[in-house]
Motif scaffolding. Structure first.
Motif, short mmCIF file in Angstrom:
data_model
loop_
_atom_site.label_atom_id
_atom_site.label_comp_id
_atom_site.label_asym_id
_atom_site.label_seq_id
_atom_site.Cartn_x
_atom_site.Cartn_y
_atom_site.Cartn_z
N GLY A 202 -33.63 -8.48 55.42
CA GLY A 202 -33.51 -9.14 56.71
C GLY A 202 -32.67 -8.38 57.72
N VAL A 203 -32.49 -7.08 57.50
CA VAL A 203 -31.70 -6.26 58.43
C VAL A 203 -32.66 -5.65 59.45
N THR A 204 -32.54 -6.06 60.71
CA THR A 204 -33.48 -5.61 61.74
C THR A 204 -32.80 -5.05 62.98
N HIS A 205 -31.47 -5.03 63.00
CA HIS A 205 -30.80 -4.59 64.22
C HIS A 205 -29.44 -3.98 63.87
N ALA A 206 -29.05 -2.97 64.64
CA ALA A 206 -27.74 -2.34 64.49
C ALA A 206 -27.28 -1.88 65.88
N VAL A 207 -25.99 -1.66 66.02
CA VAL A 207 -25.43 -1.29 67.32
C VAL A 207 -25.59 0.20 67.60
N HIS A 208 -25.26 1.03 66.62
CA HIS A 208 -25.31 2.47 66.83
C HIS A 208 -26.77 2.94 66.89
N PRO A 209 -27.10 3.87 67.81
CA PRO A 209 -28.49 4.32 67.94
C PRO A 209 -29.08 4.88 66.66
N SER A 210 -28.28 5.58 65.86
CA SER A 210 -28.79 6.15 64.61
C SER A 210 -29.18 5.05 63.63
N LEU A 211 -28.30 4.06 63.47
CA LEU A 211 -28.59 2.96 62.55
C LEU A 211 -29.73 2.09 63.06
N GLU A 212 -29.79 1.91 64.37
CA GLU A 212 -30.90 1.15 64.95
C GLU A 212 -32.23 1.84 64.67
N PHE A 213 -32.24 3.16 64.74
CA PHE A 213 -33.44 3.95 64.45
C PHE A 213 -33.85 3.80 63.00
#
Length: 315
Positions: A202-213
């Protein structure tokens, strides 16, 4: 031996140029799609190309190698290396990410002795320290400008370096096309597994651009974006074969330095496609890293000209 060395160097230089074309393509879609989707599409496109190339080169039976384990381990190390690198370029300017990645040849030179038994002098080890100084200049720890994505690029370089040492070790029996086939398979399986893991968690979002990618859910791509991702498959097929061929033909601690030819391309792509202008610290740090590699190559050449028994080129 000389002809074999030249072929290895030329293969590697061309592979670096070809592979560099992936960077602007991947970076251009990194704000809207997950890295796993990019790699999966790329791998699906590359798969039939590689099957044809393996068949023409050594026959499809060569895929069922007795060294299946080593080939698979190497392939997943490469998958991890390139995934981490792509995560870095989502957050860093191309020139920064690529310059930090250029620590890979220095890692190769430093590890060629303990892993392959190739002779590594104290001068070569000293050049690794010079390269690390270049990294410090580039990332500027404590200056308030450090981005954790820089560590991703360095980690990718270390993994890539080790995988190419494995290439040299198994290249006596395995063709570059077979190694590229295994590598592409690891990209496809690995990308699907990582995407499924984040989806189930259920992980679909992150703050840092690398993790979001990394964690962004898959979506249906537009035609222009699909073509960008698909073109990476053609680029990757050629690049994987050329790089594997380079390390298969020539000693790792000699040919690795020619990876630095990539510095000609990354700032150019960054400027042309993203209007990125390298910072002075990027230029200085990259110069230290590249200079260290060139010093190591020069030291290797001096050693190779010392009186020794002549080698016979088996090719």
């Amino acid at each position: 031996m000389h002809n074999r060395m030249v072929r290895g160097i030329l293969s590697l230089c061309l592979g670096v140029l070809v592979f560099s074309l992936q960077d602007p393509l991947v970076k251009s879609v990194s704000s809207g799609y997950p890295v796993t989707e990019v790699m999966a599409i790329r791998s699906v496109i590359a798969l039939p190309i590689l099957i044809v190339l393996v068949h023409a080169d050594v026959g499809l039976r060569a895929i069922l190698s007795k060294r299946f384990g080593l080939l698979t381990v190497r392939a997943f190390i490469q998958f991890t290396s390139y995934t981490v690198y792509y995560l870095a370029i989502a957050a860093l300017p191309l020139a920064d990410a690529v310059a930090l990645y250029f620590m890979a040849p220095l890692f190769i030179m430093a590890l060629a002795g303990p892993y392959l038994g190739e002779r590594v002098s104290w001068q070569t080890l000293a050049t690794v320290l010079i390269g690390l100084l270049g990294v410090v200049v580039m990332v500027r720890p404590g200056a308030g400008l450090f981005d954790g994505a820089a560590l991703l690029s360095l980690g990718s370089a270390a993994l890539y370096g080790f995988s190419q040492l494995m290439t040299r070790k198994i290249g006596d029996t395995e063709s570059s096309t077979v190694m590229a086939f295994y590598q592409n398979g690891a990209y496809l399986v690995g990308a699907a597994a990582v995407a499924a893991t984040f989806h189930l968690a259920g992980v679909t979002h992150a703050v840092h651009p690398s993790l979001e990618f990394l964690v962004r859910p898959w979506i249906w791509p537009t035609l222009p974006d699909f073509l960008k991702m698909a073109s990476c498959g053609f680029v990757a097929s050629a690049g994987m074969i050329l790089l594997s061929q380079g390390y298969r033909l020539a000693p790792a601690n000699r040919v690795a330095t020619f990876e630095y030819t990539g510095i000609l391309w990354s700032p150019l792509w960054g400027f042309l496609f993203f209007a990125e202008v390298p910072r002075p610290t990027t230029v200085i740090g990259a110069a230290l890293i590249i200079g260290a590699g060139l010093l190591a190559l020069n030291a290797g050449r001096r050693r190779s000209t010392a009186p020794a028994l002549a080698a016979t080129d088996p090719a």
